[in-house]
Design a protein around this motif. Sequence first.
Motif, PDB file in Angstrom:
ATOM      1  N   SER A 192      64.333   1.959   4.484  1.00 54.59           N
ATOM      2  CA  SER A 192      63.507   2.095   3.285  1.00 54.59           C
ATOM      3  C   SER A 192      63.495   3.555   2.852  1.00 54.59           C
ATOM      4  CB  SER A 192      62.071   1.677   3.599  1.00 54.59           C
ATOM      5  OG  SER A 192      61.509   2.582   4.541  1.00 54.59           O
ATOM      6  N   ARG A 193      63.039   3.787   1.636  1.00 51.12           N
ATOM      7  CA  ARG A 193      62.934   5.163   1.153  1.00 51.12           C
ATOM      8  C   ARG A 193      62.018   5.981   2.055  1.00 51.12           C
ATOM      9  NH1 ARG A 193      62.997   8.743  -3.424  1.00 51.12           N
ATOM     10  NH2 ARG A 193      62.575  10.701  -2.344  1.00 51.12           N
ATOM     11  N   GLU A 194      60.947   5.358   2.478  1.00 47.25           N
ATOM     12  CA  GLU A 194      60.014   6.089   3.337  1.00 47.25           C
ATOM     13  C   GLU A 194      60.658   6.521   4.653  1.00 47.25           C
ATOM     14  OE1 GLU A 194      56.447   3.875   4.180  1.00 47.25           O
ATOM     15  OE2 GLU A 194      55.866   5.278   5.771  1.00 47.25           O
ATOM     16  N   ARG A 195      61.407   5.606   5.241  1.00 42.83           N
ATOM     17  CA  ARG A 195      62.054   5.931   6.516  1.00 42.83           C
ATOM     18  C   ARG A 195      63.210   6.898   6.332  1.00 42.83           C
ATOM     19  NH1 ARG A 195      61.696   1.660  10.613  1.00 42.83           N
ATOM     20  NH2 ARG A 195      63.781   2.158  10.789  1.00 42.83           N
ATOM     21  N   ALA A 196      63.918   6.765   5.227  1.00 40.05           N
ATOM     22  CA  ALA A 196      64.989   7.723   4.923  1.00 40.05           C
ATOM     23  C   ALA A 196      64.404   9.122   4.735  1.00 40.05           C
ATOM     24  CB  ALA A 196      65.753   7.294   3.672  1.00 40.05           C
ATOM     25  N   ASP A 197      63.239   9.172   4.118  1.00 41.96           N
ATOM     26  CA  ASP A 197      62.561  10.464   3.937  1.00 41.96           C
ATOM     27  C   ASP A 197      62.173  11.075   5.283  1.00 41.96           C
ATOM     28  OD1 ASP A 197      62.806  10.165   1.246  1.00 41.96           O
ATOM     29  OD2 ASP A 197      60.656  10.050   0.805  1.00 41.96           O
ATOM     30  N   ARG A 198      61.707  10.226   6.185  1.00 42.43           N
ATOM     31  CA  ARG A 198      61.360  10.736   7.515  1.00 42.43           C
ATOM     32  C   ARG A 198      62.590  11.299   8.218  1.00 42.43           C
ATOM     33  NH1 ARG A 198      58.195   6.055   9.190  1.00 42.43           N
ATOM     34  NH2 ARG A 198      59.659   5.737  10.895  1.00 42.43           N
ATOM     35  N   LEU A 199      63.715  10.593   8.072  1.00 40.27           N
ATOM     36  CA  LEU A 199      64.947  11.044   8.721  1.00 40.27           C
ATOM     37  C   LEU A 199      65.457  12.338   8.079  1.00 40.27           C
ATOM     38  CD1 LEU A 199      67.103  10.597  10.819  1.00 40.27           C
ATOM     39  CD2 LEU A 199      68.263   9.038   9.219  1.00 40.27           C
ATOM     40  N   HIS A 200      65.376  12.387   6.781  1.00 42.17           N
ATOM     41  CA  HIS A 200      65.760  13.594   6.029  1.00 42.17           C
ATOM     42  C   HIS A 200      64.983  14.798   6.554  1.00 42.17           C
ATOM     43  CE1 HIS A 200      65.056  16.296   2.500  1.00 42.17           C
ATOM     44  NE2 HIS A 200      66.347  16.107   2.304  1.00 42.17           N
ATOM     45  N   ALA A 201      63.691  14.642   6.697  1.00 41.68           N
ATOM     46  CA  ALA A 201      62.846  15.732   7.195  1.00 41.68           C
ATOM     47  C   ALA A 201      63.152  16.045   8.656  1.00 41.68           C
ATOM     48  CB  ALA A 201      61.370  15.363   7.029  1.00 41.68           C
ATOM     49  N   ALA A 202      63.421  15.003   9.433  1.00 49.76           N
ATOM     50  CA  ALA A 202      63.681  15.191  10.862  1.00 49.76           C
ATOM     51  C   ALA A 202      64.991  15.935  11.094  1.00 49.76           C
ATOM     52  CB  ALA A 202      63.708  13.845  11.576  1.00 49.76           C
ATOM     53  N   VAL A 203      66.015  15.594  10.327  1.00 46.66           N
ATOM     54  CA  VAL A 203      67.300  16.284  10.443  1.00 46.66           C
ATOM     55  C   VAL A 203      67.102  17.775  10.175  1.00 46.66           C
ATOM     56  CG1 VAL A 203      69.541  16.615   9.298  1.00 46.66           C
ATOM     57  CG2 VAL A 203      68.803  14.308   9.956  1.00 46.66           C
ATOM     58  N   ARG A 204      66.397  18.064   9.112  1.00 49.45           N
ATOM     59  CA  ARG A 204      66.140  19.471   8.766  1.00 49.45           C
ATOM     60  C   ARG A 204      65.335  20.173   9.853  1.00 49.45           C
ATOM     61  NH1 ARG A 204      66.283  20.782   2.787  1.00 49.45           N
ATOM     62  NH2 ARG A 204      65.103  22.605   3.484  1.00 49.45           N
ATOM     63  N   ALA A 205      64.303  19.504  10.322  1.00 49.90           N
ATOM     64  CA  ALA A 205      63.417  20.129  11.315  1.00 49.90           C
ATOM     65  C   ALA A 205      64.142  20.388  12.633  1.00 49.90           C
ATOM     66  CB  ALA A 205      62.190  19.255  11.546  1.00 49.90           C
ATOM     67  N   VAL A 206      64.908  19.395  13.069  1.00 52.82           N
ATOM     68  CA  VAL A 206      65.604  19.529  14.357  1.00 52.82           C
ATOM     69  C   VAL A 206      66.664  20.636  14.283  1.00 52.82           C
ATOM     70  CG1 VAL A 206      67.276  18.371  15.856  1.00 52.82           C
ATOM     71  CG2 VAL A 206      65.180  17.206  15.215  1.00 52.82           C
ATOM     72  N   LEU A 207      67.436  20.639  13.217  1.00 49.73           N
ATOM     73  CA  LEU A 207      68.491  21.650  13.102  1.00 49.73           C
ATOM     74  C   LEU A 207      67.895  23.053  12.942  1.00 49.73           C
ATOM     75  CD1 LEU A 207      71.117  19.830  10.851  1.00 49.73           C
ATOM     76  CD2 LEU A 207      71.068  20.014  13.343  1.00 49.73           C
ATOM     77  N   ALA A 208      66.842  23.159  12.130  1.00 47.24           N
ATOM     78  CA  ALA A 208      66.229  24.476  11.914  1.00 47.24           C
ATOM     79  C   ALA A 208      65.627  24.999  13.222  1.00 47.24           C
ATOM     80  CB  ALA A 208      65.157  24.386  10.834  1.00 47.24           C
ATOM     81  N   ARG A 209      64.988  24.119  13.939  1.00 47.38           N
ATOM     82  CA  ARG A 209      64.395  24.498  15.221  1.00 47.38           C
ATOM     83  C   ARG A 209      65.482  24.943  16.208  1.00 47.38           C
ATOM     84  NH1 ARG A 209      60.575  26.715  18.154  1.00 47.38           N
ATOM     85  NH2 ARG A 209      60.215  25.725  20.168  1.00 47.38           N
ATOM     86  N   ALA A 210      66.585  24.221  16.219  1.00 48.63           N
ATOM     87  CA  ALA A 210      67.676  24.560  17.143  1.00 48.63           C
ATOM     88  C   ALA A 210      68.293  25.914  16.798  1.00 48.63           C
ATOM     89  CB  ALA A 210      68.742  23.467  17.135  1.00 48.63           C
ATOM     90  N   VAL A 211      68.399  26.210  15.507  1.00 43.85           N
ATOM     91  CA  VAL A 211      68.910  27.534  15.107  1.00 43.85           C
ATOM     92  C   VAL A 211      67.959  28.616  15.605  1.00 43.85           C
ATOM     93  CG1 VAL A 211      69.392  29.067  13.156  1.00 43.85           C
ATOM     94  CG2 VAL A 211      70.215  26.696  13.114  1.00 43.85           C
ATOM     95  N   GLU A 212      66.654  28.388  15.394  1.00 43.36           N
ATOM     96  CA  GLU A 212      65.644  29.357  15.853  1.00 43.36           C
ATOM     97  C   GLU A 212      65.743  29.615  17.352  1.00 43.36           C
ATOM     98  OE1 GLU A 212      61.672  28.055  15.075  1.00 43.36           O
ATOM     99  OE2 GLU A 212      62.055  27.844  12.920  1.00 43.36           O
ATOM    100  N   ARG A 213      66.073  28.546  18.065  1.00 43.27           N
ATOM    101  CA  ARG A 213      66.124  28.648  19.532  1.00 43.27           C
ATOM    102  C   ARG A 213      67.475  29.151  20.037  1.00 43.27           C
ATOM    103  NH1 ARG A 213      62.723  28.485  23.167  1.00 43.27           N
ATOM    104  NH2 ARG A 213      62.483  26.404  24.024  1.00 43.27           N
ATOM    105  N   GLY A 214      68.374  29.477  19.119  1.00 43.06           N
ATOM    106  CA  GLY A 214      69.657  30.030  19.530  1.00 43.06           C
ATOM    107  C   GLY A 214      70.675  28.979  19.939  1.00 43.06           C
ATOM    108  N   GLY A 215      70.449  27.724  19.509  1.00 45.80           N
ATOM    109  CA  GLY A 215      71.383  26.637  19.842  1.00 45.80           C
ATOM    110  C   GLY A 215      71.019  25.970  21.155  1.00 45.80           C
ATOM    111  N   THR A 216      71.850  25.003  21.550  1.00 48.86           N
ATOM    112  CA  THR A 216      71.657  24.268  22.796  1.00 48.86           C
ATOM    113  C   THR A 216      72.758  24.657  23.775  1.00 48.86           C
ATOM    114  OG1 THR A 216      70.731  22.374  21.612  1.00 48.86           O
ATOM    115  CG2 THR A 216      71.526  21.962  23.841  1.00 48.86           C
TER     116      THR A 216
END
Length: 271
Positions: A192-216
């Motif tokens: 659904s649009r709502e769930r796609a929106d959650r995933l959209h935000a999650a992708v951004r949040a996870v990647l941004a957080r990983a960059v901040e942390r210097g990668g995995t």
Amino acid sequence: MPELPEVEVTRRSFAERIRGARVQSVRMGKPLRWPLGVPPQALVGRVIQAVRRRGKYLLVDLDEGVLLLHLGMSGRLLFVPSAPPVGPHDHFDLTTDRGVLRLHDPRRFGAVVWARGEGAEPARKLLAGLGAEPLDEGFDAAAFHAALKKRHAPIKQVLLAGDVVVGVGNIYASEALFMARIRPTVRADRLSRERADRLHAAVRAVLARAVERGGTTLRDFANAMGETGHFQLDVAVYGRAGQACVVCATPIRLLRQGQRSTFFCPVCQRS
DNA sequence: CTATGGACCTGAATGC
DNA sequence: TGCATTCAGGTCCATA
């Protein structure tokens, strides 16, 4: 090794230091995924203008042409003042008046490719078909949902394919789906649009957080300064099969999708 | 057109 | 110990 965060962290670790450097010599080791496309000699005398990123590619802008670097599964860059002894997996050295940029890549799925410009072959073909940049403003939730509507494959595999959104590899696909509470096996077009929106935000949040942390750093990732990352400490599901979910304590499950491992919580990610 | 499986390559971990 | 098997952070290409 490298998904978007690792590539971006690598870029940031040497882009400013190498800007303005003049190429003095080039050394090639064993063949990588694709040939360089010009005689290595052709790079001598070129001046590096900038280092950018598109998806998991690094684009090294020269005063004439551009070098595309890809780290594949096991690639790592190093940028140091002088070249350490050459090991069996050191397959490319770009020696400049500011230091040596070296590609170390045991499995050789990585590549170094020259093109006259981003739009010229073979760069054009390699970059064509790449999806949206997840950390850019232009990564739009409505467009993301619309793109998913056209896909019948499981959402995990659509994320990995890179033609809807770039940079999400096997670690961050599992992590983003966990954060969005979406089961990796659901067909992309069923979100659904709502769930796609959650995933959209999650992708951004996870990647941004990983960059901040210097990668995995699972086993050997390090940036071009040799510094390891720390996102492995933040991982919720990847590599945690059988261990307790950080939210509900249910054992994390492992499944195979397109010969890649997927990790998820059967309770938090019910559908 | 989309979806899927195999291919590329080496090293580390696991199993008998 | 030795040897075979499986797995690993990516993605292109041929085939259905």
